[in-house]
Write a protein that holds these residues in place. Structure first.
Motif, short mmCIF file in Angstrom:
data_model
loop_
_atom_site.label_atom_id
_atom_site.label_comp_id
_atom_site.label_asym_id
_atom_site.label_seq_id
_atom_site.Cartn_x
_atom_site.Cartn_y
_atom_site.Cartn_z
N VAL A 1 -17.55 14.71 19.30
CA VAL A 1 -16.64 15.79 18.94
C VAL A 1 -16.15 16.49 20.20
CG1 VAL A 1 -16.45 18.04 17.80
CG2 VAL A 1 -17.72 16.19 16.70
N VAL A 2 -14.86 16.76 20.23
CA VAL A 2 -14.29 17.68 21.20
C VAL A 2 -13.71 18.83 20.39
CG1 VAL A 2 -12.54 18.04 22.97
CG2 VAL A 2 -13.77 15.86 22.87
N CYS A 3 -14.23 20.02 20.64
CA CYS A 3 -13.79 21.20 19.90
C CYS A 3 -13.35 22.26 20.92
CB CYS A 3 -14.92 21.73 19.02
SG CYS A 3 -14.46 23.16 18.01
N PHE A 4 -12.15 22.80 20.73
CA PHE A 4 -11.66 23.77 21.69
C PHE A 4 -11.00 24.94 20.99
CE2 PHE A 4 -8.27 20.59 21.27
CZ PHE A 4 -7.13 21.37 21.09
N THR A 5 -10.90 26.03 21.73
CA THR A 5 -10.25 27.23 21.23
C THR A 5 -9.34 27.78 22.31
OG1 THR A 5 -10.64 29.37 20.13
CG2 THR A 5 -12.08 28.82 21.97
N PRO B 1 -14.43 32.12 16.96
CA PRO B 1 -12.97 32.09 16.92
C PRO B 1 -12.45 30.86 16.19
CG PRO B 1 -13.74 31.31 19.04
CD PRO B 1 -14.97 31.78 18.29
N ALA B 2 -11.19 30.92 15.79
CA ALA B 2 -10.53 29.72 15.28
C ALA B 2 -10.59 28.64 16.36
CB ALA B 2 -9.09 30.02 14.90
N SER B 3 -10.59 27.39 15.92
CA SER B 3 -10.74 26.30 16.88
C SER B 3 -10.01 25.06 16.38
CB SER B 3 -12.22 25.98 17.13
OG SER B 3 -12.86 25.61 15.91
N VAL B 4 -9.92 24.08 17.25
CA VAL B 4 -9.32 22.79 16.92
C VAL B 4 -10.39 21.73 17.09
CG1 VAL B 4 -7.54 21.09 17.45
CG2 VAL B 4 -7.04 23.54 17.64
N HIS B 5 -10.60 20.94 16.05
CA HIS B 5 -11.66 19.92 16.02
C HIS B 5 -11.05 18.54 16.21
CE1 HIS B 5 -15.28 17.87 14.21
NE2 HIS B 5 -14.33 16.98 13.93
#
Length: 497
Positions: free
Chosen positions: A350-354, A386-390
């Motif tokens: 997984v790469v998860c970023f905000t 925070p909201a994030s992108v998965h």
């Protein structure tokens, strides 16, 4: 008298439709879907990009599609394949002859949600003396645990995760155990952020309290052991950990089998026993089910068996190495863009970023990435997170990594130029003040229309860009989010007459 025009509008034709025309209709419908192959979809599907694998799985599925898992005595082929899949999953997860967990048994289910529901059901039914059973989960645990608690009338005790580590505190998990607790759960890794919970400490606390400990490895159970073999520092999480009583792993994720096949493993047969349902008090056949479904097609099981046999241990090690390198490349691409930060250093697939302060509106960014052909998964803010992108990364992504960085840079610049979504004040007021019970059909229809949903179009009547919808949902508390989504999906699911 059949109204031919009316019947032709739906699936049931008046006189039957030639096979090729039916296939053309399916292909036309599929044209509006996100791409399941090609490495540009970062959620929902798992593509190894292995030539010929789809054809092999489809052929195996076809061979066993009409086999019924209801009665293994009538169809011993399916029993043999199920046992082989359970054995393979156990071997990958530290069980079998020569290990500290030689007596592991298991069942094949339709997916991770069914595996988790059964893990909860089995723990509950092992304690019929507890009138009001409870389970303890971290807030990052998969939503299927909440679904299981809802279906099975089990209370859900949720322990927050640290905003820094994205993991639960083992001491807080231990403190949440009550006399009514029948199960404590942890993730390896959590779906949202891809980090592995402190399984060793949580399992030890469960064992000390005499409570079962389930490890949800549905998402990463087939990759973490291979990552460890590749030299990655994967923490203990499997049956080698004392106190772990059950583990779930989805074969339709990183074992790359077609959907839907999962395996639920128990440390021994006595722990599994309450999972079964049997009923003889009626004049028909005696029903005995190890899983929720009674009739089960053998197709998915045969397809999974064929996939595992074809790829083999070396194949999975190779695919995991390719995926690991893709994860590294994507994480580097995120680090290189001003305005973004990783939620956690990648530990799995997984790469998860905000966004950082002053960074882009993430929901606008997701739309911009979609416009460039990248299908990512937005995650709403929750309890201080925070909201994030998965990004779920598979082997098929590897050839695309070099393209992603420049597109991400361009998408961030476009999102910054567009600015954040500004909801009308009255809509913001509704999202932050409404209670779920206050939603009326008229209010929901009005909201949907204002968001561009529910129109009379072919296929799914959704807006081309989802940033406004996601912003509205993000502004609402979880209970209202749930109700809004239920109502919105209800508007989408309309029969074709």
């Amino acid at each position: 008298m059949i109204d031919e025009n009316r019947v032709e509008a739906g699936a049931l034709s008046a006189t039957g439709v030639p096979a090729e025309r039916v296939l053309e209709e399916v292909r036309k419908l599929r044209a509006s879907d996100a791409p399941t192959h090609g490495g540009r979809l970062f959620a929902y599907v798992y593509d190894p990009a292995v030539p010929g694998l789809d054809e092999l799985a489809a052929a195996a599925h076809r061979e066993s599609a009409h086999v019924n898992g209801l009665d293994p005595t009538a169809f011993p082929s399916l029993l043999a394949m199920e046992n082989a899949l359970v054995g393979a999953a156990g071997r990958v997860l530290g069980a079998g002859p020569g290990t500290t967990a030689p007596d592991v048994v298991g069942s094949v289910t339709s997916g991770g949600t069914e595996s988790l529901i059964l893990a909860v059901k089995t723990a509950r039914d092992a304690h019929p003396e507890i009138a009001a059973p409870r389970i303890v989960v971290p807030s990052s645990a998969h939503a299927a645990f909440a679904k299981a608690a809802h279906y099975l009338r089990v209370a859900l005790d949720v322990v927050p995760v640290s905003p820094e580590t994205l993991r639960p505190d083992p001491a807080a998990m231990a403190a949440a155990i009550r006399p009514e607790t029948v199960l404590i759960a942890c993730s390896a890794p959590s779906y949202a952020h891809g980090v592995v919970d402190p399984v060793t400490q949580i399992a030890a606390a469960a064992a000390e309290a005499g409570v079962r400990c389930h490890v949800d490895a549905c998402f990463g159970g087939w990759t973490l052991p291979y990552l460890r073999r590749l030299g990655e520092p994967v923490p203990p999480f499997d049956f080698a950990v004392p106190g772990v009583t059950s583990i779930s792993v989805d074969l339709h994720k990183y074992a790359y089998a077609p959907k839907g096949v999962s395996v639920l493993l128990h440390r021994d047969a006595a722990l599994r026993a309450p999972q079964y349902f049997a009923y003889a008090d009626w004049p028909g056949y005696t029903m005995i089910n190890p899983v929720i479904a009674s009739t089960r097609s053998g197709g998915p099981i045969a397809a999974a068996y064929a996939t595992l046999r074809h790829l083999g241990d070396e194949g999975y090690l190779r695919l995991t190495a390719i995926t690991r390198d893709a994860v590294t490349g994507l994480a580097d691409a995120v680090r290189a863009v001003d305005g973004l930060r990783l939620m956690a250093e990648p530990e799995s697939t997984v790469v998860c970023f905000t966004a950082t302060e002053g960074g882009p509106d993430l929901f606008v960014l997701v739309d911009e990435l979609t416009a460039r052909g990248w299908h990512t998964q937005p995650q709403l803010s929750y309890d201080g997170l925070p909201a994030s992108v998965h990004l779920t990364v598979t082997a098929a992504v590897a050839p695309r990594v070099a393209e992603f960085g420049p597109d991400l840079t361009d998408a961030v610049a476009a999102a910054q130029a567009a600015g954040p979504v500004a909801l009308p004040p009255e809509l913001t007021a509704l999202a932050t003040s409404l209670t779920p019970d206050a939603l009326t059909p008229e209010l929901v229809a009005g909201l949907a229309a204002g968001l561009g949903m529910g129109g009379e179009t072919d296929g799914a009547p959704l807006p081309e860009r989802m940033a406004v919808v996601n912003t509205l949902l993000d502004a609402a508390p979880p209970a209202l989010r749930e109700r809004l989504l239920v109502e919105f999906v209800g508007l989408l699911q309309r029969p074709t007459w």
